[in-house]
Design a protein around this motif. Structure first.
Motif, PDB file in Angstrom:
ATOM      1  N   LYS A  68       6.723   7.398  -1.562  1.00 53.06           N
ATOM      2  CA  LYS A  68       6.847   6.281  -0.616  1.00 53.06           C
ATOM      3  C   LYS A  68       8.022   4.980  -1.458  1.00 53.06           C
ATOM      4  O   LYS A  68       8.520   4.597  -0.511  1.00 53.06           O
ATOM      5  CB  LYS A  68       5.806   5.702  -1.135  1.00 53.06           C
ATOM      6  N   ARG A  69       7.499   5.191  -2.753  1.00 50.89           N
ATOM      7  CA  ARG A  69       8.671   4.031  -3.381  1.00 50.89           C
ATOM      8  C   ARG A  69       9.923   4.701  -2.747  1.00 50.89           C
ATOM      9  O   ARG A  69      10.771   3.487  -2.602  1.00 50.89           O
ATOM     10  CB  ARG A  69       8.451   3.815  -4.720  1.00 50.89           C
ATOM     11  N   ASP A  70      10.442   5.519  -3.131  1.00 51.84           N
ATOM     12  CA  ASP A  70      11.909   5.972  -3.258  1.00 51.84           C
ATOM     13  C   ASP A  70      12.466   6.187  -1.828  1.00 51.84           C
ATOM     14  O   ASP A  70      13.736   5.363  -1.589  1.00 51.84           O
ATOM     15  CB  ASP A  70      12.047   7.283  -3.788  1.00 51.84           C
ATOM     16  N   HIS A  71      11.001   5.811  -0.673  1.00 50.96           N
ATOM     17  CA  HIS A  71      11.629   5.880   0.530  1.00 50.96           C
ATOM     18  C   HIS A  71      10.837   4.352   1.729  1.00 50.96           C
ATOM     19  O   HIS A  71      11.782   4.883   2.539  1.00 50.96           O
ATOM     20  CB  HIS A  71      11.809   6.685   1.193  1.00 50.96           C
ATOM     21  N   ALA A  72      10.354   3.803   0.526  1.00 44.67           N
ATOM     22  CA  ALA A  72      10.552   2.237   0.867  1.00 44.67           C
ATOM     23  C   ALA A  72       9.746   2.461   2.413  1.00 44.67           C
ATOM     24  O   ALA A  72       9.429   1.518   2.894  1.00 44.67           O
ATOM     25  CB  ALA A  72      11.464   1.375   1.416  1.00 44.67           C
ATOM     26  N   ILE A  73       8.692   3.278   1.525  1.00 48.14           N
ATOM     27  CA  ILE A  73       7.513   3.795   2.872  1.00 48.14           C
ATOM     28  C   ILE A  73       5.834   3.091   2.459  1.00 48.14           C
ATOM     29  O   ILE A  73       6.188   2.527   1.077  1.00 48.14           O
ATOM     30  CB  ILE A  73       6.567   4.794   2.425  1.00 48.14           C
ATOM     31  N   PRO A  74       5.600   1.920   3.155  1.00 47.31           N
ATOM     32  CA  PRO A  74       4.449   1.242   2.659  1.00 47.31           C
ATOM     33  C   PRO A  74       3.487   1.951   1.663  1.00 47.31           C
ATOM     34  O   PRO A  74       3.108   3.178   2.190  1.00 47.31           O
ATOM     35  CB  PRO A  74       3.566   0.916   3.972  1.00 47.31           C
ATOM     36  N   MET A  75       2.506   1.216   1.058  1.00 46.58           N
ATOM     37  CA  MET A  75       1.640   2.095   0.566  1.00 46.58           C
ATOM     38  C   MET A  75       0.363   2.459   1.164  1.00 46.58           C
ATOM     39  O   MET A  75       0.413   3.598   1.111  1.00 46.58           O
ATOM     40  CB  MET A  75       1.342   1.331  -0.875  1.00 46.58           C
ATOM     41  N   MET A  76      -0.453   1.265   2.185  1.00 49.72           N
ATOM     42  CA  MET A  76      -1.593   1.315   2.154  1.00 49.72           C
ATOM     43  C   MET A  76      -0.722   1.861   3.946  1.00 49.72           C
ATOM     44  O   MET A  76      -0.243   1.899   4.887  1.00 49.72           O
ATOM     45  CB  MET A  76      -2.216   0.609   3.191  1.00 49.72           C
ATOM     46  N   GLN A  77      -1.443   3.756   4.458  1.00 55.71           N
ATOM     47  CA  GLN A  77      -1.688   3.907   5.403  1.00 55.71           C
ATOM     48  C   GLN A  77      -3.286   4.109   5.873  1.00 55.71           C
ATOM     49  O   GLN A  77      -3.432   5.154   5.998  1.00 55.71           O
ATOM     50  CB  GLN A  77      -0.957   5.560   5.311  1.00 55.71           C
ATOM     51  N   PRO A  78      -4.009   3.435   6.707  1.00 54.26           N
ATOM     52  CA  PRO A  78      -4.692   3.366   7.152  1.00 54.26           C
ATOM     53  C   PRO A  78      -5.150   4.359   7.725  1.00 54.26           C
ATOM     54  O   PRO A  78      -6.520   5.202   7.660  1.00 54.26           O
ATOM     55  CB  PRO A  78      -4.978   2.285   7.931  1.00 54.26           C
ATOM     56  N   HIS A  79      -4.447   4.956   8.767  1.00 58.94           N
ATOM     57  CA  HIS A  79      -5.065   6.107   9.552  1.00 58.94           C
ATOM     58  C   HIS A  79      -4.736   7.388   8.040  1.00 58.94           C
ATOM     59  O   HIS A  79      -6.071   8.676   8.764  1.00 58.94           O
ATOM     60  CB  HIS A  79      -3.741   6.617  10.747  1.00 58.94           C
ATOM     61  N   ARG A  80      -4.393   7.170   7.471  1.00 64.40           N
ATOM     62  CA  ARG A  80      -4.350   8.550   6.584  1.00 64.40           C
ATOM     63  C   ARG A  80      -5.562   8.487   6.288  1.00 64.40           C
ATOM     64  O   ARG A  80      -6.311   9.581   5.882  1.00 64.40           O
ATOM     65  CB  ARG A  80      -3.173   8.803   5.539  1.00 64.40           C
ATOM     66  N   ILE A  81      -6.343   7.909   5.676  1.00 62.23           N
ATOM     67  CA  ILE A  81      -7.486   7.367   4.792  1.00 62.23           C
ATOM     68  C   ILE A  81      -8.704   7.757   5.703  1.00 62.23           C
ATOM     69  O   ILE A  81     -10.043   8.196   5.294  1.00 62.23           O
ATOM     70  CB  ILE A  81      -7.696   5.351   4.691  1.00 62.23           C
ATOM     71  N   GLY A  82      -8.427   7.556   6.741  1.00 62.96           N
ATOM     72  CA  GLY A  82      -9.554   7.372   8.482  1.00 62.96           C
ATOM     73  C   GLY A  82      -9.830   9.459   8.166  1.00 62.96           C
ATOM     74  O   GLY A  82     -10.497   9.854   8.425  1.00 62.96           O
ATOM     75  N   VAL A  83      -7.959  10.124   8.192  1.00 58.69           N
ATOM     76  CA  VAL A  83      -8.773  11.213   7.918  1.00 58.69           C
ATOM     77  C   VAL A  83      -9.105  12.313   7.358  1.00 58.69           C
ATOM     78  O   VAL A  83      -9.631  13.069   7.225  1.00 58.69           O
ATOM     79  CB  VAL A  83      -6.931  11.927   8.056  1.00 58.69           C
ATOM     80  N   VAL A  84      -8.847  11.994   5.219  1.00 60.94           N
ATOM     81  CA  VAL A  84      -9.433  11.821   4.906  1.00 60.94           C
ATOM     82  C   VAL A  84     -11.057  11.790   4.668  1.00 60.94           C
ATOM     83  O   VAL A  84     -12.113  12.705   4.412  1.00 60.94           O
ATOM     84  CB  VAL A  84      -8.841  11.523   3.289  1.00 60.94           C
ATOM     85  N   GLN A  85     -11.040  10.614   5.003  1.00 57.94           N
ATOM     86  CA  GLN A  85     -13.212  10.260   5.576  1.00 57.94           C
ATOM     87  C   GLN A  85     -13.684  11.735   6.426  1.00 57.94           C
ATOM     88  O   GLN A  85     -14.765  11.827   6.071  1.00 57.94           O
ATOM     89  CB  GLN A  85     -13.264   8.698   5.899  1.00 57.94           C
ATOM     90  N   GLU A  86     -12.597  11.604   7.605  1.00 61.72           N
ATOM     91  CA  GLU A  86     -13.292  12.144   8.835  1.00 61.72           C
ATOM     92  C   GLU A  86     -13.367  13.806   8.217  1.00 61.72           C
ATOM     93  O   GLU A  86     -14.615  14.401   8.625  1.00 61.72           O
ATOM     94  CB  GLU A  86     -12.334  12.556   9.743  1.00 61.72           C
ATOM     95  N   ARG A  87     -12.593  13.833   7.504  1.00 59.00           N
ATOM     96  CA  ARG A  87     -12.540  15.617   6.974  1.00 59.00           C
ATOM     97  C   ARG A  87     -13.672  15.545   5.771  1.00 59.00           C
ATOM     98  O   ARG A  87     -14.781  16.720   6.558  1.00 59.00           O
ATOM     99  CB  ARG A  87     -10.750  15.795   6.150  1.00 59.00           C
ATOM    100  N   ALA A  88     -14.150  14.973   5.489  1.00 58.78           N
ATOM    101  CA  ALA A  88     -15.545  14.695   4.063  1.00 58.78           C
ATOM    102  C   ALA A  88     -16.405  14.436   4.992  1.00 58.78           C
ATOM    103  O   ALA A  88     -17.534  15.871   4.508  1.00 58.78           O
ATOM    104  CB  ALA A  88     -14.904  13.493   3.203  1.00 58.78           C
ATOM    105  N   ALA A  89     -16.422  13.830   6.440  1.00 63.05           N
ATOM    106  CA  ALA A  89     -17.332  13.617   7.223  1.00 63.05           C
ATOM    107  C   ALA A  89     -18.153  15.518   7.727  1.00 63.05           C
ATOM    108  O   ALA A  89     -19.310  16.297   7.731  1.00 63.05           O
ATOM    109  CB  ALA A  89     -17.232  13.098   8.151  1.00 63.05           C
ATOM    110  N   ASP A  90     -16.885  15.914   8.524  1.00 55.13           N
ATOM    111  CA  ASP A  90     -16.629  17.465   9.099  1.00 55.13           C
ATOM    112  C   ASP A  90     -17.320  18.016   7.954  1.00 55.13           C
ATOM    113  O   ASP A  90     -18.168  18.553   8.535  1.00 55.13           O
ATOM    114  CB  ASP A  90     -15.276  17.752   9.511  1.00 55.13           C
TER     115      ASP A  90
END
Length: 128
Positions: A68-90
């Motif tokens: 992310k740093r080397d390609h100027a991608i923002p650290m926070m990726q809210p959609h990704r957090i949602g994916v991880v949380q949904e996988r845990a809920a499943d």
């Protein structure tokens, strides 16, 4: 609740009942202690695996932070957090695990991941 027996019913009860031993079933005190030690040894092995897996996950997140740093991608990726949380809920729903427990566990893991990525992204890039 199982109204006939006055106790909770479900997957956890079945797992506990499979390992439930009364003093008469355990034989001697020494047998009971040997069984307890065997179960604790199993738990210790599982803990080692869990801790190594957490370490590997954090290492992967650090590599993601570097990317992310080397390609100027923002650290926070809210959609990704949602994916991880949904996988845990499943997982919780499929395996009879407390959803609140997994939400809390992943909350801690995600907080640490964000902290590490913030540190990495804030550091100067070495690839420039």
């Amino acid at each position: 609740m199982n109204s006939e027996q006055g106790r909770p019913s479900g997957r956890r009860e079945t797992a506990v009942a499979a390992h439930d031993t009364t003093p008469a079933d355990a034989g001697s005190h020494e047998d009971a202690q040997r069984i307890l030690q065997s179960l604790r040894d199993e738990l210790d092995g599982l803990d080692r695996t869990l801790l190594e897996t957490v370490r590997r996950r954090l290492d992967c997140c650090c590599r993601i932070g570097l990317h992310k740093r080397d390609h100027a991608i923002p650290m926070m990726q809210p959609h990704r957090i949602g994916v991880v949380q949904e996988r845990a809920a499943d997982f919780a729903a499929k395996h009879g695990v407390s959803p609140a427990f997994l939400r809390a566990l992943y909350g801690l893991i995600i907080t640490e991941t964000c902290r590490l990525e913030d540190e990495i992204i804030g550091a100067p890039s070495t690839s420039a």
